[in-house]
Scaffold this active site. Structure first.
Site, PDB file in Angstrom:
ATOM      1  N   GLY A 177       7.810   1.970  35.736  1.00 27.23           N
ATOM      2  CA  GLY A 177       8.524   1.675  34.490  1.00 27.23           C
ATOM      3  C   GLY A 177       9.215   2.905  33.915  1.00 27.23           C
ATOM      4  N   ASP A 196      -0.663  -6.783  40.869  1.00 26.72           N
ATOM      5  CA  ASP A 196      -0.867  -7.084  39.454  1.00 26.72           C
ATOM      6  C   ASP A 196      -2.234  -6.550  39.048  1.00 26.72           C
ATOM      7  OD1 ASP A 196      -1.329  -8.430  36.958  1.00 26.72           O
ATOM      8  OD2 ASP A 196       0.275  -9.821  37.549  1.00 26.72           O
ATOM      9  N   LYS A 200      -2.076  -3.416  21.335  1.00 27.35           N
ATOM     10  CA  LYS A 200      -2.260  -1.956  21.328  1.00 27.35           C
ATOM     11  C   LYS A 200      -3.455  -1.585  20.439  1.00 27.35           C
ATOM     12  CE  LYS A 200       1.096  -0.965  24.039  1.00 27.35           C
ATOM     13  NZ  LYS A 200       0.772  -0.612  25.418  1.00 27.35           N
ATOM     14  N   ARG A 214      16.596  -6.698  10.307  1.00 30.38           N
ATOM     15  CA  ARG A 214      15.850  -7.447  11.331  1.00 30.38           C
ATOM     16  C   ARG A 214      14.441  -7.693  10.786  1.00 30.38           C
ATOM     17  NH1 ARG A 214      15.222  -4.694  17.236  1.00 30.38           N
ATOM     18  NH2 ARG A 214      14.156  -3.098  15.993  1.00 30.38           N
ATOM     19  N   SER A 226       1.054   3.011  20.655  1.00 33.64           N
ATOM     20  CA  SER A 226       2.372   3.003  20.035  1.00 33.64           C
ATOM     21  C   SER A 226       2.242   3.257  18.540  1.00 33.64           C
ATOM     22  CB  SER A 226       2.999   1.629  20.262  1.00 33.64           C
ATOM     23  OG  SER A 226       4.118   1.451  19.426  1.00 33.64           O
ATOM     24  N   TYR A 257       2.254  -8.075  20.185  1.00 32.37           N
ATOM     25  CA  TYR A 257       2.370  -6.840  20.972  1.00 32.37           C
ATOM     26  C   TYR A 257       1.562  -5.719  20.304  1.00 32.37           C
ATOM     27  CZ  TYR A 257       4.238  -2.340  22.427  1.00 32.37           C
ATOM     28  OH  TYR A 257       4.344  -1.029  22.837  1.00 32.37           O
ATOM     29  N   ASN A 281      16.352  -2.642  21.863  1.00 31.95           N
ATOM     30  CA  ASN A 281      16.168  -1.340  21.229  1.00 31.95           C
ATOM     31  C   ASN A 281      17.501  -0.629  21.036  1.00 31.95           C
ATOM     32  OD1 ASN A 281      13.351  -1.518  23.107  1.00 31.95           O
ATOM     33  ND2 ASN A 281      13.170  -1.155  20.928  1.00 31.95           N
ATOM     34  N   LEU A 282      17.507   0.258  20.056  1.00 33.70           N
ATOM     35  CA  LEU A 282      18.761   0.843  19.590  1.00 33.70           C
ATOM     36  C   LEU A 282      19.545   1.596  20.668  1.00 33.70           C
ATOM     37  CD1 LEU A 282      20.636   1.430  17.168  1.00 33.70           C
ATOM     38  CD2 LEU A 282      19.307   3.525  16.800  1.00 33.70           C
TER      39      LEU A 282
HETATM   40  P1  NAD Z   1       8.189  -0.547  31.115  1.00 37.39           P
HETATM   41  O1  NAD Z   1       8.224  -2.009  30.958  1.00 37.39           O
HETATM   42  O2  NAD Z   1       9.403   0.150  31.590  1.00 37.39           O
HETATM   43  O3  NAD Z   1       6.993  -0.133  32.094  1.00 37.39           O
HETATM   44  C1  NAD Z   1       5.810  -0.890  32.208  1.00 37.39           C
HETATM   45  C2  NAD Z   1       5.543  -1.060  33.692  1.00 37.39           C
HETATM   46  O4  NAD Z   1       4.323  -1.805  33.847  1.00 37.39           O
HETATM   47  C3  NAD Z   1       6.642  -1.874  34.399  1.00 37.39           C
HETATM   48  O5  NAD Z   1       7.044  -1.183  35.566  1.00 37.39           O
HETATM   49  C4  NAD Z   1       5.979  -3.211  34.725  1.00 37.39           C
HETATM   50  O6  NAD Z   1       6.498  -3.764  35.903  1.00 37.39           O
HETATM   51  C5  NAD Z   1       4.508  -2.799  34.842  1.00 37.39           C
HETATM   52  N1  NAD Z   1       3.543  -3.873  34.557  1.00 37.39           N
HETATM   53  C6  NAD Z   1       3.449  -4.636  33.438  1.00 37.39           C
HETATM   54  N2  NAD Z   1       2.406  -5.479  33.541  1.00 37.39           N
HETATM   55  C7  NAD Z   1       1.792  -5.234  34.736  1.00 37.39           C
HETATM   56  C8  NAD Z   1       0.662  -5.770  35.399  1.00 37.39           C
HETATM   57  N3  NAD Z   1      -0.064  -6.750  34.868  1.00 37.39           N
HETATM   58  N4  NAD Z   1       0.330  -5.264  36.609  1.00 37.39           N
HETATM   59  C9  NAD Z   1       1.062  -4.269  37.180  1.00 37.39           C
HETATM   60  N5  NAD Z   1       2.138  -3.720  36.590  1.00 37.39           N
HETATM   61  C10 NAD Z   1       2.509  -4.202  35.384  1.00 37.39           C
HETATM   62  O7  NAD Z   1       7.705   0.065  29.722  1.00 37.39           O
HETATM   63  P2  NAD Z   1       7.705   1.565  29.214  1.00 37.39           P
HETATM   64  O8  NAD Z   1       8.742   1.690  28.185  1.00 37.39           O
HETATM   65  O9  NAD Z   1       7.677   2.511  30.341  1.00 37.39           O
HETATM   66  O10 NAD Z   1       6.312   1.583  28.451  1.00 37.39           O
HETATM   67  C11 NAD Z   1       5.111   1.967  29.085  1.00 37.39           C
HETATM   68  C12 NAD Z   1       3.945   1.732  28.144  1.00 37.39           C
HETATM   69  O11 NAD Z   1       4.181   2.431  26.931  1.00 37.39           O
HETATM   70  C13 NAD Z   1       3.742   0.270  27.751  1.00 37.39           C
HETATM   71  O12 NAD Z   1       2.358   0.025  27.672  1.00 37.39           O
HETATM   72  C14 NAD Z   1       4.404   0.175  26.396  1.00 37.39           C
HETATM   73  O13 NAD Z   1       3.829  -0.848  25.612  1.00 37.39           O
HETATM   74  C15 NAD Z   1       4.081   1.545  25.826  1.00 37.39           C
HETATM   75  N6  NAD Z   1       5.035   1.951  24.793  1.00 37.39           N
HETATM   76  C16 NAD Z   1       6.370   1.962  25.063  1.00 37.39           C
HETATM   77  C17 NAD Z   1       7.271   2.320  24.079  1.00 37.39           C
HETATM   78  C18 NAD Z   1       8.761   2.331  24.342  1.00 37.39           C
HETATM   79  O14 NAD Z   1       9.531   2.394  23.392  1.00 37.39           O
HETATM   80  N7  NAD Z   1       9.228   2.288  25.574  1.00 37.39           N
HETATM   81  C19 NAD Z   1       6.809   2.692  22.809  1.00 37.39           C
HETATM   82  C20 NAD Z   1       5.443   2.680  22.567  1.00 37.39           C
HETATM   83  C21 NAD Z   1       4.564   2.312  23.572  1.00 37.39           C
HETATM   84  C1  UD1 Z   2      10.579  -1.104  18.352  1.00 41.78           C
HETATM   85  C2  UD1 Z   2       9.437  -2.067  18.222  1.00 41.78           C
HETATM   86  C3  UD1 Z   2       8.142  -1.293  18.181  1.00 41.78           C
HETATM   87  C4  UD1 Z   2       8.022  -0.410  19.407  1.00 41.78           C
HETATM   88  C5  UD1 Z   2       9.242   0.514  19.431  1.00 41.78           C
HETATM   89  C6  UD1 Z   2       9.276   1.422  20.593  1.00 41.78           C
HETATM   90  C7  UD1 Z   2      10.409  -3.965  17.018  1.00 41.78           C
HETATM   91  C8  UD1 Z   2      10.431  -4.727  15.715  1.00 41.78           C
HETATM   92  N1  UD1 Z   2       9.615  -2.857  17.016  1.00 41.78           N
HETATM   93  O1  UD1 Z   2      10.565  -0.231  17.255  1.00 41.78           O
HETATM   94  O2  UD1 Z   2       7.032  -2.159  18.118  1.00 41.78           O
HETATM   95  O3  UD1 Z   2       6.838   0.365  19.344  1.00 41.78           O
HETATM   96  O4  UD1 Z   2      10.418  -0.300  19.488  1.00 41.78           O
HETATM   97  O5  UD1 Z   2       9.682   0.722  21.725  1.00 41.78           O
HETATM   98  O6  UD1 Z   2      11.026  -4.335  17.995  1.00 41.78           O
HETATM   99  N2  UD1 Z   2      18.476  -1.136  15.306  1.00 41.78           N
HETATM  100  C9  UD1 Z   2      19.731  -1.569  14.956  1.00 41.78           C
HETATM  101  N3  UD1 Z   2      20.433  -2.345  15.841  1.00 41.78           N
HETATM  102  C10 UD1 Z   2      19.947  -2.686  17.078  1.00 41.78           C
HETATM  103  C11 UD1 Z   2      18.658  -2.221  17.437  1.00 41.78           C
HETATM  104  C12 UD1 Z   2      17.941  -1.461  16.517  1.00 41.78           C
HETATM  105  O7  UD1 Z   2      20.213  -1.295  13.868  1.00 41.78           O
HETATM  106  O8  UD1 Z   2      20.625  -3.396  17.843  1.00 41.78           O
HETATM  107  C13 UD1 Z   2      17.728  -0.277  14.370  1.00 41.78           C
HETATM  108  C14 UD1 Z   2      16.394  -0.844  13.919  1.00 41.78           C
HETATM  109  O9  UD1 Z   2      16.545  -1.611  12.758  1.00 41.78           O
HETATM  110  C15 UD1 Z   2      15.580   0.454  13.695  1.00 41.78           C
HETATM  111  C16 UD1 Z   2      16.148   1.429  14.711  1.00 41.78           C
HETATM  112  O10 UD1 Z   2      17.431   0.918  15.054  1.00 41.78           O
HETATM  113  O11 UD1 Z   2      15.836   0.966  12.394  1.00 41.78           O
HETATM  114  C17 UD1 Z   2      15.308   1.550  15.976  1.00 41.78           C
HETATM  115  O12 UD1 Z   2      15.094   0.251  16.522  1.00 41.78           O
HETATM  116  P1  UD1 Z   2      14.371   0.033  17.931  1.00 41.78           P
HETATM  117  O13 UD1 Z   2      14.973   0.916  18.961  1.00 41.78           O
HETATM  118  O14 UD1 Z   2      14.356  -1.424  18.213  1.00 41.78           O
HETATM  119  O15 UD1 Z   2      12.904   0.576  17.700  1.00 41.78           O
HETATM  120  P2  UD1 Z   2      11.853   0.190  16.528  1.00 41.78           P
HETATM  121  O16 UD1 Z   2      12.302  -0.963  15.753  1.00 41.78           O
HETATM  122  O17 UD1 Z   2      11.537   1.442  15.805  1.00 41.78           O
END
Ligand code: NAD
Ligand code: UD1
Length: 331
Positions: free
Chosen positions: A9, A57, A151, A290, A123, A147, A197-198
């Site tokens: 991921g 998995d 966590k 949102r 998170s 979600y 996401n933004l």
């Molecule tokens: P991602 O989706 O890119 O990576 C997650 C990986 O886990 C993927 O490759 C997916 O295929 C694999 N996966 C999911 N369920 C599985 C299962 N049951 N068995 C085997 N593989 C499985 O996400 P990411 O952005 O790299 O995030 C990684 C972790 O960090 C996640 O737990 C996510 O919730 C957490 N997290 C992410 C963010 C973010 O903004 N990206 C923010 C806070 C926390």
């Molecule tokens: C989101 C998740 C949060 C997760 C985090 C990291 C939601 C409600 N929350 O947070 O649980 O831990 O991502 O992955 O999804 N924005 C816009 N236009 C867009 C997209 C976003 O204006 O098209 C704004 C949002 O209102 C926010 C900021 O950009 O103020 C960041 O948004 P985003 O990237 O989705 O992250 P979070 O909402 O902080």
């Protein structure tokens, strides 16, 4: 050897690069439910190193046991999980099952094989709408969607595990908003469909795949009225995992750490920084807030600095530059 769940991921792949560069042997388990097999070769290309890979998995106990049977796993970094907030509201059972059941299977297997060191991807969502910013680790936890609840529950499960057996060593890493990409442009964030996401959304507008960014609200109590977040370069975040692995290897306990920069940027700050990094215009319009969004969220990263010896180094400009480099190479 370090077992990396979800290593294909976004954050997992960058962390695997840093682990391999730091000389760790690793094994990855991933079922590609939100990633692609090509990422594995890209990790090999960047690092010029090889690793074990299991396409499986985590819900499959036999497969997880097989990994521990075939390898001497010293510690686990547990990224695997489903992460889309909106989807978790419409599919709660999938989220609870995938995120929580898989963690239970993983921890039961770890205990069976005597591996009691784990770094978990939590998170900043566990803080809900904080009473104040910057956010410290001892702030009350409050989640508002399935979600976030997974966590929060997993943090609780892991903490209870430590209470029951003090040989465990657990790092709960609370990520703020990871963005950016590896400087090679080979790995980065490429969500399927329209991004939630933004920054992935902005990237698609800049590259001409989407027309216009919707800015969700400009009437928040923030300097320019748009939401403020703590964006962190994914490579900085990955380096935080190396420090956390060193920590869990050396100690026991269950501790939460904020991984953020400590600086908040507004949506419009990010738009401007992206325009500068890409040289492209990012069209946007202001729309309604949102549901579920909060005004401000940024970390107090002091505990991570003090206890992990980690601190983020890359600024917003660099995050946008690396995101853009990945975007033009992959979209
Ligand atoms: P991602 O989706 O890119 O990576 C997650 C990986 O886990 C993927 O490759 C997916 O295929 C694999 N996966 C999911 N369920 C599985 C299962 N049951 N068995 C085997 N593989 C499985 O996400 P990411 O952005 O790299 O995030 C990684 C972790 O960090 C996640 O737990 C996510 O919730 C957490 N997290 C992410 C963010 C973010 O903004 N990206 C923010 C806070 C926390
Ligand atoms: C989101 C998740 C949060 C997760 C985090 C990291 C939601 C409600 N929350 O947070 O649980 O831990 O991502 O992955 O999804 N924005 C816009 N236009 C867009 C997209 C976003 O204006 O098209 C704004 C949002 O209102 C926010 C900021 O950009 O103020 C960041 O948004 P985003 O990237 O989705 O992250 P979070 O909402 O902080």
């Amino acid at each position: 050897m370090i077992l990396v769940t979800g290593g294909a991921g976004f954050i997992g792949s960058h962390t695997c690069v840093e682990l391999l560069d730091a000389g760790y042997e690793i094994a990855i388990i991933d079922n590609f439910c939100n990633s692609r097999p090509e990422v594995l070769d890209k990790i090999r290309t960047i690092t010029k190193k090889d690793f074990k890979f299991y396409e499986a998995d985590l819900l499959c106990r036999e497969k997880v046991e097989q990994i521990f049977e075939e390898n001497k796993i010293d510690a686990v970094i547990h990224f695997a999980g489903l992460k889309a907030v909106g989807e978790s509201v419409s599919m709660p059972l999938e989220y609870y099952n995938n995120n929580i059941t898989s963690t239970l299977i993983l921890c039961q297997t770890m205990a069976k094989y005597g591996c009691k060191k784990i770094v978990f991807s939590s998170s900043a969502t566990v803080y809900g709408d904080p009473a104040s910013v910057p956010i410290k680790e001892d702030f009350p936890l409050h989640t508002t969607n399935p979600y976030g609840a997974t966590k929060h529950m997993i943090e609780r499960i892991l903490t209870d595990l430590y209470v029951s057996d003090n040989e465990w060593s657990i790092a709960l890493l609370r990520y703020f908003n990871p963005i950016g990409a590896h400087e090679s442009g080979l790995i980065g964030e490429n969500p399927n469909g329209i991004p939630n996401n933004l920054v992935p959304y902005i990237a698609r507008v800049a590259v001409g795949k989407l027309e216009c960014l919707s800015v969700f609200g400009d009437d928040y109590n923030t300097p320019d009225g748009t939401g403020v977040r703590d964006y962190i370069h994914v490579v900085d975040l990955s380096l935080g995992h190396i420090k956390a692995v060193e920590k869990v290897m050396a100690t026991t306990g269950a501790h939460a750490y904020n991984l953020g920069t400590g600086t908040g940027y507004s949506v419009l700050d990010v738009v401007k920084a992206y325009e500068k990094a890409s040289g492209k215009k990012v069209n946007y319009k202001i729309v309604d807030r949102r549901p579920g969004d909060i005004a401000m969220c940024y970390a107090d990263p002091e505990k991570s600095k003090r206890e992990l010896g980690w601190e983020a180094k890359f600024d917003l400009e660099r995050m946008c530059k690396d995101s853009w480099n990945f975007t033009i190479n992959n979209m």
